[in-house]
Design a protein around this motif. Structure first.
Motif, PDB file in Angstrom:
ATOM      1  N   TYR B 163      35.795  -4.444 -31.091  1.00 60.11           N
ATOM      2  CA  TYR B 163      36.639  -5.595 -30.782  1.00 60.11           C
ATOM      3  C   TYR B 163      36.469  -6.021 -29.331  1.00 60.11           C
ATOM      4  CZ  TYR B 163      40.745  -8.466 -29.933  1.00 60.11           C
ATOM      5  OH  TYR B 163      41.569  -9.491 -29.563  1.00 60.11           O
ATOM      6  N   GLU B 164      36.444  -5.020 -28.423  1.00 62.34           N
ATOM      7  CA  GLU B 164      36.363  -5.332 -26.997  1.00 62.34           C
ATOM      8  C   GLU B 164      35.070  -6.098 -26.681  1.00 62.34           C
ATOM      9  OE1 GLU B 164      37.297  -2.298 -28.147  1.00 62.34           O
ATOM     10  OE2 GLU B 164      39.424  -2.677 -27.672  1.00 62.34           O
ATOM     11  N   GLU B 165      33.950  -5.577 -27.217  1.00 60.10           N
ATOM     12  CA  GLU B 165      32.666  -6.218 -26.907  1.00 60.10           C
ATOM     13  C   GLU B 165      32.575  -7.616 -27.510  1.00 60.10           C
ATOM     14  OE1 GLU B 165      29.366  -3.649 -27.903  1.00 60.10           O
ATOM     15  OE2 GLU B 165      30.299  -1.976 -26.828  1.00 60.10           O
ATOM     16  N   ALA B 170      32.897 -13.512 -26.731  1.00 61.29           N
ATOM     17  CA  ALA B 170      33.492 -14.811 -27.076  1.00 61.29           C
ATOM     18  C   ALA B 170      34.014 -15.500 -25.815  1.00 61.29           C
ATOM     19  CB  ALA B 170      34.611 -14.634 -28.096  1.00 61.29           C
ATOM     20  N   GLN B 171      34.671 -14.702 -24.981  1.00 62.74           N
ATOM     21  CA  GLN B 171      35.245 -15.264 -23.768  1.00 62.74           C
ATOM     22  C   GLN B 171      34.172 -15.802 -22.825  1.00 62.74           C
ATOM     23  OE1 GLN B 171      37.782 -12.499 -21.788  1.00 62.74           O
ATOM     24  NE2 GLN B 171      39.025 -14.131 -20.884  1.00 62.74           N
ATOM     25  N   ASN B 172      33.055 -15.054 -22.747  1.00 63.64           N
ATOM     26  CA  ASN B 172      31.982 -15.472 -21.848  1.00 63.64           C
ATOM     27  C   ASN B 172      31.183 -16.639 -22.381  1.00 63.64           C
ATOM     28  OD1 ASN B 172      32.678 -13.441 -20.099  1.00 63.64           O
ATOM     29  ND2 ASN B 172      31.266 -11.951 -21.013  1.00 63.64           N
ATOM     30  N   ASP B 177      38.454 -20.006 -29.689  1.00 62.60           N
ATOM     31  CA  ASP B 177      39.283 -19.748 -30.865  1.00 62.60           C
ATOM     32  C   ASP B 177      38.887 -18.469 -31.603  1.00 62.60           C
ATOM     33  OD1 ASP B 177      40.962 -22.175 -30.822  1.00 62.60           O
ATOM     34  OD2 ASP B 177      39.011 -23.143 -30.947  1.00 62.60           O
ATOM     35  N   ALA B 178      37.802 -17.833 -31.172  1.00 65.38           N
ATOM     36  CA  ALA B 178      37.274 -16.702 -31.934  1.00 65.38           C
ATOM     37  C   ALA B 178      38.292 -15.572 -32.057  1.00 65.38           C
ATOM     38  CB  ALA B 178      35.983 -16.195 -31.294  1.00 65.38           C
ATOM     39  N   VAL B 179      38.923 -15.216 -30.944  1.00 68.00           N
ATOM     40  CA  VAL B 179      39.823 -14.073 -30.967  1.00 68.00           C
ATOM     41  C   VAL B 179      40.992 -14.308 -31.922  1.00 68.00           C
ATOM     42  CG1 VAL B 179      41.474 -12.750 -29.595  1.00 68.00           C
ATOM     43  CG2 VAL B 179      39.192 -13.211 -28.689  1.00 68.00           C
ATOM     44  N   PHE B 192      31.703 -16.127 -37.617  1.00 68.43           N
ATOM     45  CA  PHE B 192      32.001 -17.047 -36.509  1.00 68.43           C
ATOM     46  C   PHE B 192      30.829 -17.120 -35.537  1.00 68.43           C
ATOM     47  CE2 PHE B 192      35.528 -19.278 -34.310  1.00 68.43           C
ATOM     48  CZ  PHE B 192      34.872 -19.564 -33.118  1.00 68.43           C
ATOM     49  N   ILE B 193      30.390 -15.958 -35.079  1.00 68.62           N
ATOM     50  CA  ILE B 193      29.329 -15.942 -34.066  1.00 68.62           C
ATOM     51  C   ILE B 193      28.016 -16.452 -34.647  1.00 68.62           C
ATOM     52  CG2 ILE B 193      27.950 -14.447 -32.581  1.00 68.62           C
ATOM     53  CD1 ILE B 193      30.474 -12.739 -32.170  1.00 68.62           C
TER      54      ILE B 193
END
Lengths: 189, 323
Positions: B163-165, B170-172, B177-179, B192-193
């Motif tokens: 989840y963290e990675e 997603a943030q970078n 909206d991914a999270v 999604f990705i």
């Protein structure tokens, strides 16, 4: 206000997103393999003007935004607010400089423009595509030059500065395209 | 009234020529053309496929389903011993409408007895090359595993969920909206990705054969014998458009029943209409599905690519809005 699901999203639809009124620009249905269906939506925040891309799960919905474009007459500025009027009902609205933004430099008293209302309060102002304004300041041009090549800056009665051909003189009225800020022609009195 | 076709006559002729070529392709390979019912008593349990249902007045109001693909009926033919088969038919998916989707569309589906996934990909490549040959020369085919491609583009391991990675990726990458959409769900993250970052950036004018899908996206594919984190599934893409989905077919009835139950539970969790598992398919698998691979290809999308049409409406005689 109505609620719209992703399948109803289309260009021009006004919706509420993160408490701001927004307009949908583009909506693409994306379905990877046999996986979760998404809608990738390009959307403009009508308050900030910023365009962002967002993704929704297909079937999600957004509340509609009560946003309408209304033709109004620009009346005057009182220094703090600019005042507009619906020509049919004489109803008046006021908007501060933040809302009027760049439109200010094209607004001349009595001219018509478009005021975007959100919940009946001005959200944005769009000048007419073409406006006729008077040159209040420009360098004297070179006599006989009619080519329009090169040009020179001219300050207009609303404060806007546009490039005009050398033969155009102070005191003349010119037609300007407000979307590009470009000189179109001289206007015969 | 919009009574007129949504496509040009040229597109009608292009479709006819394409169908002719496909039939010739399989006739040359002695693959039998079949027809199976589009209206069936059972339907796939796939949580993300929505179906059309109706009922038959002469059958005590039993529910009937328009098929989202002819897969189950074709597998019953295979289990009965018919040998390699293909079908060109309509498939129906409720709610799927957009530039690349019409709720009713045309599928080519075929099964090759004795083929593994790699042999099936070879054949799919031959067919695509034959169909595109004249009008649109393709660059050399790219054949790459899902894992290698995913890792190359994102640096993430698609087989193991962190989840963290995933969230920091997603943030970078401005996937704001991914999270909230994917949460702790590995397969949603992959969907999604893949659809946002990988699919749109595949090199154009190239057939991409992507194989070896993560085990959380199994559908009806066999699990890889060497790596239980991978299933024997492949997808085809050209110009970012998903054209087909194939499997080295799962033949284990018990495993199939487990996947049905798991999908039925997922459907329930996301409030999709309830379905029951197809007992006739399970009985056929029990009796024995020959070792085979199969694939389905969306023919309307092939036509979109061949004719450079930006929307599926432009290749259909009557798209859903005027059907």
């Amino acid at each position: 206000m109505a609620v719209y699901s992703t399948s109803e999203f289309k260009a021009g639809l006004k919706v509420m997103l993160d408490n701001d009124p927004c307009a949908i620009i583009e909506n693409e249905f994306v379905k990877p393999g046999k996986g979760q269906a998404f809608n990738r939506v390009k959307i403009r925040n009508l308050k900030s003007g910023r365009v962002i891309e967002r993704t929704f799960k297909s079937g999600e919905s957004l509340e509609g935004a009560d946003v309408v474009d209304v033709d109004m007459q620009y009346l005057y500025s009182d220094g703090e607010y600019r005042h507009f009027m619906k020509p049919d009902t004489f109803e008046q609205y006021q908007a501060d400089e933040k809302i009027v933004g760049d439109a200010a430099k094209w607004l001349k008293d009595q001219d018509s423009c478009t005021v975007t209302l959100w919940n009946d309060a001005p959200l944005a102002v769009t000048p007419a595509n073409f406006v006729e304004l008077t040159i209040v300041e420009t360098d004297p041009g070179v006599r006989g030059d009619t080519s329009g090549g090169g040009g020179k800056p001219a300050k207009l009665d609303t404060g806007a500065v546009v490039r005009v051909p050398l033969f155009v003189q102070q005191g003349e009225v010119i037609k300007v395209d407000t979307r590009t800020g470009e000189y179109i022609s001289r206007v015969k009195e | 009234m919009d009574w007129q076709p949504s496509c040009s006559f040229e597109l009608l002729r292009l479709r006819a020529r394409m169908l002719q070529k496909i039939r010739q392709f399989f006739a040359d390979r002695l693959v039998l053309e079949v027809e199976t019912p589009l209206l069936c008593h059972a339907i796939g349990t796939d949580p993300h496929l929505n179906f059309f249902s109706t009922e038959c007045t002469s059958l005590k109001q039993q529910a009937l389903f328009l098929q989202t693909s002819p897969e189950f009926a074709m597998k019953r033919l295979l289990a009965a011993g018919c040998g390699s088969i293909y079908q060109i038919c309509k498939a129906f998916r409720n709610g799927e409408a957009g530039r690349y989707h019409n709720p009713e569309f045309t599928l080519l589906e075929w099964y090759r007895v004795g083929f593994d996934l790699s042999q099936l990909m070879d054949e799919a490549e031959e067919l695509i090359t034959a169909l595109f040959g004249e009008s649109m020369a393709l660059q050399p085919t790219q054949r790459i595993s899902y894992q290698a491609l995913f890792q190359q583009v994102t640096g993430l391991n698609p087989l193991l969920f962190s989840y963290e990675e995933y969230a920091s990726y997603a943030q970078n990458n401005d996937l704001i909206d991914a999270v909230s959409l994917c949460g702790q769900d590995h397969s949603s993250w992959l969907d999604f990705i893949f659809s946002h970052q990988i699919q749109p950036n595949l090199a154009p004018n190239t057939l991409w054969l992507i194989f070896g899908y993560p085990a959380c996206l199994p559908s009806l594919a066999k699990v890889n014998v060497d790596n239980p984190l991978i299933v024997e599934r492949a997808e085809l893409f050209i110009n970012g458009v998903e054209l087909g989905n194939g499997y080295y077919e799962l033949s284990d009835a018990k495993e199939q029943a487990r996947r049905f139950d798991k999908e039925i539970a997922s459907r329930q969790a996301i409030n999709r209409p309830a379905v029951t598992r197809d007992d006739r398919l399970l009985a056929a698998l029990e009796a024995g599905l020959p070792d085979c691979s199969g694939i389905a290809i969306g023919l309307d999308r092939i036509l979109m690519l061949l004719s450079h049409s930006p929307a599926i409406d432009e290749v259909l005689a009557f798209s859903i809005s005027r059907a």
